[in-house]
Write a protein that holds these residues in place. Structure first.
Motif, PDB file in Angstrom:
ATOM      1  N   SER A   1      -3.408   7.069  -7.443  1.00 38.82           N
ATOM      2  CA  SER A   1      -4.345   7.928  -6.717  1.00 38.82           C
ATOM      3  C   SER A   1      -5.739   7.335  -6.564  1.00 38.82           C
TER       4      SER A   1
ATOM      5  N   ALA B   1       0.835  -1.203   0.000  1.00 33.04           N
ATOM      6  CA  ALA B   1       0.000   0.000   0.000  1.00 33.04           C
ATOM      7  C   ALA B   1       0.869   1.254   0.000  1.00 33.04           C
ATOM      8  N   GLN B   2       1.920   1.248   0.790  1.00 27.32           N
ATOM      9  CA  GLN B   2       2.830   2.387   0.850  1.00 27.32           C
ATOM     10  C   GLN B   2       3.463   2.648  -0.506  1.00 27.32           C
TER      11      GLN B   2
ATOM     12  N   TYR C   1      -2.557   5.577   7.662  1.00 26.48           N
ATOM     13  CA  TYR C   1      -3.467   5.014   6.655  1.00 26.48           C
ATOM     14  C   TYR C   1      -4.478   6.058   6.187  1.00 26.48           C
TER      15      TYR C   1
ATOM     16  N   ARG D   1       1.145   4.308  -3.118  1.00 27.72           N
ATOM     17  CA  ARG D   1       1.007   5.757  -2.932  1.00 27.72           C
ATOM     18  C   ARG D   1       2.296   6.489  -3.306  1.00 27.72           C
ATOM     19  N   GLU D   2       3.433   5.923  -2.965  1.00 26.73           N
ATOM     20  CA  GLU D   2       4.707   6.561  -3.309  1.00 26.73           C
ATOM     21  C   GLU D   2       4.912   6.623  -4.815  1.00 26.73           C
TER      22      GLU D   2
ATOM     23  N   HIS E   1      -2.788   8.813   4.114  1.00 31.32           N
ATOM     24  CA  HIS E   1      -2.414   8.407   2.756  1.00 31.32           C
ATOM     25  C   HIS E   1      -3.588   7.788   1.991  1.00 31.32           C
ATOM     26  N   ASP E   2      -4.770   7.993   2.525  1.00 31.01           N
ATOM     27  CA  ASP E   2      -5.995   7.547   1.853  1.00 31.01           C
ATOM     28  C   ASP E   2      -5.955   6.059   1.530  1.00 31.01           C
ATOM     29  N   VAL E   3      -5.451   5.283   2.488  1.00 32.31           N
ATOM     30  CA  VAL E   3      -5.479   3.823   2.374  1.00 32.31           C
ATOM     31  C   VAL E   3      -6.618   3.328   3.254  1.00 32.31           C
TER      32      VAL E   3
ATOM     33  N   VAL F   1      -7.177   2.399  -2.648  1.00 28.40           N
ATOM     34  CA  VAL F   1      -6.376   1.268  -2.196  1.00 28.40           C
ATOM     35  C   VAL F   1      -7.066   0.686  -0.966  1.00 28.40           C
TER      36      VAL F   1
END
Length: 416
Positions: free
Chosen positions: A29, A20-21, A70, A24-25, A73-75, A32
């Motif tokens: 967009s 997941a990280q 989370y 996003r990195e 980062h919109d997870v 997730v």
């Protein structure tokens, strides 16, 4: 039906969190979704048998990310969530409550589960396994009150929990079916190191031990009965006899499964939109030329980064050589590389085995397959380079501590 845009990750451990990280990195967009069965947010497992179990590390140190990470980062982290089924054709997963989630691509980081001991009495209270955070809590509480325990299995988990028990002042008997601890991993040349280490710290090591039954009174374990009729008294029994990859979802979905979810070097399964990483993935390794399934922390840390990038369409493959480490008593060890059991023709030792400060190298036809540094530090990079070079080395120079390891590599970083 509208096209699914979400990337769904099933399994919220270290591997799932790192995937997941990475998504996003890498600038992804769209949604997730990170789905985990446990109630704890993603955490790392090595501390459970090392620093956290020993009481050296605080609980907060085991988690992969802070709680707010989370949301920041919109997870969409969904804990206590069980996935019952995967439908690759429909690009959907079905949850235990019957609801369905669509996905564009799916990553399986479902990990593995401890093998259960198939003997009478194995379900008694006081028979403990170590896989989850609450397992570590339970063992830690047990070690605080027990006077003697039995450990079944002399693998990494068995030996690390034995070391933690001795540190807590508990008497320990380790029961191992084989002739030496870690024999399959280290071979006869290096396995005695760990046998001697534990014996020196007062552990009673029993080899060729066939467990017939866990004995108990009032519903609680009080010992281990062996096939030869002998009995080991114990206030608790810790079982560490290996793990099994959690492939049930993949099998039911019709994915190819062979000692894990079989994936290519891009970590793509037999379905082009389903990937797997971590303990559950049996991945094609470009350097080693075979499929391998690695059950160690570094794999769960790094492999999902490749999977996430591949899911985004990047041309990447996972070619890191396996790495793992252990800390037991005053011994620290790192192992880099991969050797099939019996797949070497010599072991070269560099340094002093009597003081447990050395490096062991496993070679085949003068090529370094793996290296294990014991209480010798800052050498994993040259060891890795020796392993990945695929070139022959001079075993005499390899054993000579006066010859720096980097001098065995040519200017391009290849073995010479």
């Amino acid at each position: 039906m509208a096209a699914h845009t979400a990337l769904v990750i099933v399994g919220a451990g270290l591997a799932g969190a790192k995937a997941a990280q990475t998504l996003r990195e890498e600038g992804f967009s769209d949604p997730v979704l990170l789905l985990g069965q446990e109630s704890e947010r993603p955490y790392e497992r090595p501390p459970l048998s090392k620093g956290y179990l020993l009481g050296k590390d605080e609980r907060d140190t085991v988690y992969v990310h802070p709680p707010q990470w989370y949301a920041d980062h919109d997870v969409d982290l969904s804990l206590g969530t069980t996935v019952n089924a995967i439908d690759p054709a429909a690009h959907e997963v079905t949850l235990a409550d019957g609801s369905r989630l669509g996905y564009a691509k799916l990553l399986l980081t479902t990990g593995s589960s401890p093998r259960r001991l198939p003997v009478p009495g194995a379900d008694l209270d006081g028979v403990l396994y170590l896989r989850r955070l609450d397992d570590s809590d339970r063992i830690k509480e047990t070690l605080a009150s027990a006077s003697r325990i039995a450990v079944i299995g002399a693998g990494w988990i068995g030996l690390e929990t034995a070391a933690a028990a001795r540190a807590a002042g508990v008497e320990v008997t380790v029961l191992e079916r084989g002739e030496l601890p870690l024999l399959r991993v280290l071979g006869r040349e290096a396995a005695p190191l760990f046998a001697d280490l534990h014996t020196d710290h007062g552990v009673d090591l029993r080899y060729g031990a066939q467990v017939a039954e866990i004995t108990g009174a009032d519903g609680r374990a009080d010992g281990v009965l062996l096939a030869d009729g002998s009995r080991i008294e114990a206030d608790a029994v810790i079982v560490g006899i290996g793990i099994t990859p959690n492939t049930g979802l993949a099998e039911a979905a019709g994915l190819e499964v062979d000692n894990g979810v079989r994936v290519d070097a891009h970590l793509r399964s037999s379905h082009p939109d389903v990937y797997a990483a971590g303990d559950v993935a049996n991945a094609a390794h470009p350097l080693l030329g075979t499929h391998i399934r690695v059950e160690h922390w570094a794999n769960a840390l790094n492999q999902p980064q490749t999977a996430a990038k591949a899911m985004l369409g990047q041309d990447v493959s996972y070619d890191r050589v396996p790495y793992f480490f252990t800390d037991q008593y005053d011994l620290g060890m790192e192992y880099t590389g991969y050797v099939e059991p019996g797949g070497y023709d010599q072991v070269v030792f560099r340094g002093r085995r009597d003081t447990r400060e050395f490096i062991a190298f496993w070679l085949f036809e003068d090529r370094v397959l793996a290296g294990m540094n014991v209480n010798v530090w800052d050498v994993t990079d040259p060891i890795r380079r020796l392993v990945t070079s695929g070139r022959s080395v001079d075993a005499t120079k390899l054993a000579d501590t006066k010859v720096p390891l980097v001098d065995l590599l040519d200017d391009s970083g290849r073995a010479s």
